[in-house]
Design a protein around this motif. Structure first.
Motif, PDB file in Angstrom:
ATOM      1  N   HIS A 131      -7.759  -2.071  -0.494  1.00 22.13           N
ATOM      2  CA  HIS A 131      -6.623  -1.976   0.419  1.00 22.13           C
ATOM      3  C   HIS A 131      -7.064  -1.990   1.875  1.00 22.13           C
ATOM      4  CE1 HIS A 131      -4.370   0.298  -3.035  1.00 22.13           C
ATOM      5  NE2 HIS A 131      -4.653  -0.957  -3.328  1.00 22.13           N
ATOM      6  N   MET A 171      -4.179   7.993  -2.780  1.00 23.54           N
ATOM      7  CA  MET A 171      -3.533   6.934  -3.576  1.00 23.54           C
ATOM      8  C   MET A 171      -4.277   6.755  -4.893  1.00 23.54           C
ATOM      9  SD  MET A 171      -2.739   3.685  -1.145  1.00 23.54           S
ATOM     10  CE  MET A 171      -2.193   2.685  -2.529  1.00 23.54           C
ATOM     11  N   CYS A 217       0.837  -1.197   0.000  1.00 27.36           N
ATOM     12  CA  CYS A 217       0.000   0.000   0.000  1.00 27.36           C
ATOM     13  C   CYS A 217       0.873   1.249   0.000  1.00 27.36           C
ATOM     14  CB  CYS A 217      -0.910   0.000   1.216  1.00 27.36           C
ATOM     15  SG  CYS A 217      -2.589   0.395   0.801  1.00 27.36           S
ATOM     16  N   HIS A 239      -8.214   0.478   3.721  1.00 31.82           N
ATOM     17  CA  HIS A 239      -7.849   1.643   4.536  1.00 31.82           C
ATOM     18  C   HIS A 239      -8.618   2.874   4.085  1.00 31.82           C
ATOM     19  CE1 HIS A 239      -5.552   3.730   1.433  1.00 31.82           C
ATOM     20  NE2 HIS A 239      -5.000   2.569   1.106  1.00 31.82           N
ATOM     21  N   MET A 273     -10.537   2.884   0.639  1.00 33.71           N
ATOM     22  CA  MET A 273     -10.077   2.093  -0.517  1.00 33.71           C
ATOM     23  C   MET A 273     -10.468   0.641  -0.255  1.00 33.71           C
ATOM     24  SD  MET A 273      -6.419   3.537  -1.822  1.00 33.71           S
ATOM     25  CE  MET A 273      -6.719   3.207  -3.569  1.00 33.71           C
TER      26      MET A 273
END
Ligand SMILES: [Cu+2]
Length: 175
Positions: free
Chosen positions: A121, A149, A26, A123, A118
Protein backbone atom coordinates in the motif's frame (compact mmCIF):
# COMPACT_ATOMS: atom_id res chain seq x y z
CA UNK A 1 -17.39 31.34 -21.16
CA UNK A 2 -19.90 28.47 -21.20
CA UNK A 3 -17.51 26.39 -23.25
CA UNK A 4 -14.64 26.98 -20.83
CA UNK A 5 -16.73 26.14 -17.75
CA UNK A 6 -17.96 22.93 -19.34
CA UNK A 7 -14.43 21.83 -20.25
CA UNK A 8 -13.24 22.49 -16.69
CA UNK A 9 -16.15 20.46 -15.30
CA UNK A 10 -15.37 17.57 -17.63
CA UNK A 11 -11.75 17.63 -16.48
CA UNK A 12 -12.69 17.85 -12.82
CA UNK A 13 -14.63 14.55 -12.75
CA UNK A 14 -11.78 12.18 -13.71
CA UNK A 15 -9.43 14.14 -11.46
CA UNK A 16 -11.82 13.72 -8.53
CA UNK A 17 -12.16 9.99 -9.22
CA UNK A 18 -8.38 9.58 -9.52
CA UNK A 19 -7.96 11.31 -6.17
CA UNK A 20 -10.55 9.13 -4.45
CA UNK A 21 -9.54 5.68 -5.73
CA UNK A 22 -6.20 5.30 -3.86
CA UNK A 23 -7.92 6.40 -0.62
CA UNK A 24 -10.73 3.88 -0.88
CA UNK A 25 -8.26 1.14 -1.88
CA UNK A 26 -6.56 1.62 1.49
CA UNK A 27 -9.75 2.08 3.47
CA UNK A 28 -9.56 -1.08 5.56
CA UNK A 29 -11.78 -4.13 5.73
CA UNK A 30 -15.22 -2.57 5.82
CA UNK A 31 -14.58 -0.76 2.54
CA UNK A 32 -13.59 -3.98 0.82
CA UNK A 33 -16.66 -5.78 2.14
CA UNK A 34 -18.98 -3.02 0.97
CA UNK A 35 -17.40 -3.07 -2.47
CA UNK A 36 -17.86 -6.85 -2.67
CA UNK A 37 -21.52 -6.54 -1.64
CA UNK A 38 -22.19 -3.75 -4.15
CA UNK A 39 -20.87 -5.89 -6.98
CA UNK A 40 -21.92 -9.32 -5.73
CA UNK A 41 -23.45 -10.11 -9.15
CA UNK A 42 -20.17 -9.30 -10.93
CA UNK A 43 -17.98 -12.42 -11.19
CA UNK A 44 -14.66 -10.50 -11.46
CA UNK A 45 -15.36 -8.73 -8.21
CA UNK A 46 -16.42 -11.94 -6.48
CA UNK A 47 -13.05 -13.54 -7.40
CA UNK A 48 -11.19 -10.46 -6.21
CA UNK A 49 -13.02 -10.55 -2.87
CA UNK A 50 -12.04 -14.18 -2.29
CA UNK A 51 -8.37 -13.41 -2.91
CA UNK A 52 -8.48 -10.56 -0.39
CA UNK A 53 -10.17 -12.71 2.26
CA UNK A 54 -7.50 -15.44 2.23
CA UNK A 55 -4.67 -12.85 2.12
CA UNK A 56 -2.57 -14.10 5.04
CA UNK A 57 -2.92 -17.80 4.21
CA UNK A 58 -1.53 -17.26 0.72
CA UNK A 59 1.08 -14.70 1.87
CA UNK A 60 4.61 -16.11 1.58
CA UNK A 61 6.68 -12.97 2.23
CA UNK A 62 5.91 -12.92 5.97
CA UNK A 63 7.82 -14.33 8.94
CA UNK A 64 6.24 -17.05 11.06
CA UNK A 65 6.04 -15.52 14.52
CA UNK A 66 7.64 -17.56 17.32
CA UNK A 67 9.54 -16.77 20.49
CA UNK A 68 13.13 -17.06 19.29
CA UNK A 69 12.42 -15.72 15.78
CA UNK A 70 15.68 -14.01 14.90
CA UNK A 71 17.15 -11.76 12.20
CA UNK A 72 20.79 -10.81 11.75
CA UNK A 73 22.35 -7.87 9.98
CA UNK A 74 26.00 -6.93 9.50
CA UNK A 75 26.72 -6.32 13.20
CA UNK A 76 23.49 -6.91 15.16
CA UNK A 77 21.18 -9.87 15.73
CA UNK A 78 17.62 -9.42 17.09
CA UNK A 79 15.57 -12.21 18.66
CA UNK A 80 11.93 -12.12 19.75
CA UNK A 81 11.36 -12.65 23.47
CA UNK A 82 7.63 -11.92 23.28
CA UNK A 83 4.84 -10.28 21.35
CA UNK A 84 1.64 -9.11 23.02
CA UNK A 85 -0.61 -10.24 21.48
CA UNK A 86 1.11 -13.24 19.90
CA UNK A 87 1.23 -13.65 17.00
CA UNK A 88 1.23 -9.93 16.11
CA UNK A 89 -2.29 -8.69 15.55
CA UNK A 90 -4.11 -5.93 13.68
CA UNK A 91 -3.86 -2.91 15.98
CA UNK A 92 -1.31 -2.06 18.67
CA UNK A 93 1.34 -4.61 19.63
CA UNK A 94 4.05 -4.68 22.29
CA UNK A 95 7.24 -6.47 21.36
CA UNK A 96 10.26 -7.45 23.47
CA UNK A 97 13.47 -8.39 21.67
CA UNK A 98 17.02 -9.26 22.64
CA UNK A 99 19.75 -7.51 20.65
CA UNK A 100 23.19 -9.10 20.53
CA UNK A 101 26.30 -8.81 18.43
CA UNK A 102 26.91 -11.62 15.96
CA UNK A 103 28.85 -13.47 18.68
CA UNK A 104 25.76 -13.52 20.91
CA UNK A 105 26.92 -10.85 23.38
CA UNK A 106 24.05 -8.60 24.59
CA UNK A 107 24.19 -5.06 23.18
CA UNK A 108 23.15 -2.50 25.76
CA UNK A 109 22.78 1.21 25.09
CA UNK A 110 21.67 0.91 21.48
CA UNK A 111 19.80 3.71 19.74
CA UNK A 112 17.17 2.44 17.34
CA UNK A 113 13.90 3.15 15.57
CA UNK A 114 11.23 0.61 14.59
CA UNK A 115 9.13 1.75 11.62
CA UNK A 116 6.14 -0.23 10.25
CA UNK A 117 5.32 -0.03 6.53
CA UNK A 118 2.74 -1.77 4.32
CA UNK A 119 4.77 -2.55 1.17
CA UNK A 120 1.67 -3.29 -0.94
CA UNK A 121 0.00 0.00 0.00
CA UNK A 122 3.02 2.28 0.25
CA UNK A 123 2.15 3.69 3.65
CA UNK A 124 3.30 3.52 7.23
CA UNK A 125 1.52 4.50 10.39
CA UNK A 126 1.19 7.91 12.05
CA UNK A 127 1.84 6.23 15.43
CA UNK A 128 5.53 6.11 16.36
CA UNK A 129 6.76 3.05 18.21
CA UNK A 130 8.77 3.89 21.33
CA UNK A 131 11.83 1.74 22.03
CA UNK A 132 12.80 1.39 25.70
CA UNK A 133 15.80 -0.49 27.04
CA UNK A 134 14.81 -2.84 29.86
CA UNK A 135 16.86 -3.72 32.94
CA UNK A 136 18.02 -6.91 31.22
CA UNK A 137 21.15 -6.06 29.20
CA UNK A 138 20.43 -6.02 25.47
CA UNK A 139 16.66 -6.43 25.96
CA UNK A 140 14.36 -3.74 24.52
CA UNK A 141 10.62 -3.16 24.58
CA UNK A 142 8.98 -1.72 21.46
CA UNK A 143 5.46 -0.28 21.80
CA UNK A 144 3.04 0.48 20.30
CA UNK A 145 3.82 -1.34 17.07
CA UNK A 146 0.74 0.04 15.32
CA UNK A 147 -0.33 -2.36 12.55
CA UNK A 148 -3.69 -0.76 11.92
CA UNK A 149 -4.72 -2.60 8.71
CA UNK A 150 -5.06 -6.28 7.82
CA UNK A 151 -2.35 -7.40 5.44
CA UNK A 152 1.43 -7.56 5.18
CA UNK A 153 3.50 -5.20 7.35
CA UNK A 154 7.28 -4.82 7.32
CA UNK A 155 8.76 -3.43 10.54
CA UNK A 156 12.28 -2.13 9.97
CA UNK A 157 14.70 -1.57 12.84
CA UNK A 158 17.39 1.03 12.16
CA UNK A 159 20.05 0.50 14.81
CA UNK A 160 22.98 2.70 15.72
CA UNK A 161 25.90 0.97 17.45
CA UNK A 162 29.39 2.09 18.39
CA UNK A 163 30.57 0.32 15.24
CA UNK A 164 28.10 1.96 12.86
CA UNK A 165 24.51 1.40 11.76
CA UNK A 166 22.57 -1.74 10.96
CA UNK A 167 19.12 -2.51 9.60
CA UNK A 168 16.84 -5.46 10.35
CA UNK A 169 13.34 -6.18 9.11
CA UNK A 170 10.55 -8.43 10.41
CA UNK A 171 7.48 -9.01 8.23
CA UNK A 172 4.09 -10.11 9.57
CA UNK A 173 0.73 -10.53 7.91
CA UNK A 174 -1.96 -9.49 10.40
CA UNK A 175 -5.71 -10.11 10.41
CU1 LIG B 1 -2.61 -0.40 4.06
Amino acid sequence: MRFTSLRLFELAIPLAIAALVPLSACDGDSGDDEAADDHADHSDHADHGETEAEGCESEDRDDEFAVGLSKSGDVVSATFVSSDPAPPHKGDNTWVLDFTDLGGQPMAGLTMTAVPMMPDHGHGTPVNAVVTETETPGRYEVTPVNLFMTGLWEVTFEITTDGGTDSLMFAFCVE
